[in-house]
Scaffold this motif. Structure first.
Motif, PDB file in Angstrom:
ATOM      1  N   ALA A  18       0.776  -1.265  -0.057  1.00 10.36           N
ATOM      2  CA  ALA A  18      -0.008  -0.033   0.321  1.00 10.36           C
ATOM      3  C   ALA A  18       0.838   1.242   0.126  1.00 10.36           C
ATOM      4  N   SER A  51      -4.544   4.481  -2.227  1.00 13.04           N
ATOM      5  CA  SER A  51      -3.930   3.264  -2.027  1.00 13.04           C
ATOM      6  C   SER A  51      -4.350   2.487  -0.904  1.00 13.04           C
ATOM      7  N   TYR A  52      -4.596   3.187   0.499  1.00 13.01           N
ATOM      8  CA  TYR A  52      -4.855   2.347   1.788  1.00 13.01           C
ATOM      9  C   TYR A  52      -6.166   1.974   1.596  1.00 13.01           C
ATOM     10  N   ASN A  55      -6.421  -1.182  -0.463  1.00 13.04           N
ATOM     11  CA  ASN A  55      -5.961  -2.059   0.355  1.00 13.04           C
ATOM     12  C   ASN A  55      -6.834  -2.385   1.590  1.00 13.04           C
TER      13      ASN A  55
END
Length: 124
Positions: A18, A51-52, A55
């Motif tokens: 991530a 990104s996080y 994920n």
């Protein structure tokens, strides 16, 4: 600073997929003329958020993150959309250095991250 705040103080996050994908998004954004309207902080928060969230490691809402760092949540959303557009078109760009770099094993091959395609199809 952004990374620590987004990860609740986890010390060993610089090698996670991530985090590396966030860096990939940030570096893709560096060469884009359309991203000049955003500050470095807005781009960093947006990249980490994308990104996080993909994920499923996001610990708090975008509104809370934006407020904590003194940014407007709507502006971060706009920046996030622009970054996603850049990512969608990354294959057709003439500048391949960033993709090549993040396709290396030491960067966990995040430039070819299949999670993005799964995430993208689930948000339509």
């Amino acid at each position: 600073v952004f990374t620590e705040a987004l990860n609740d103080g986890d010390d060993d996050i610089t090698n996670t997929e991530a985090f590396l994908f966030s860096r990939y998004l940030i570096e893709l954004s560096l060469v884009e003329y359309t991203m000049l309207k955003y500050t470095n902080g807005e781009i960093a928060i947006s990249a980490h958020y994308i990104s996080y969230k993909m994920n499923k490691e996001m610990l708090c809402s975008l509104e809370r993150i934006a407020k904590a760092f003194g940014y407007d949540a709507e502006r971060i959303k706009e920046c996030s959309k622009d970054i996603c557009t850049i990512l969608d078109n990354a294959e057709s760009y003439w500048l391949h250095a960033v993709k090549k770099k993040f396709s290396l094993e030491r960067y966990k091959n995040v430039a070819n991250w299949k999670k993005y395609m799964i995430y993208k199809s689930s948000t339509k």
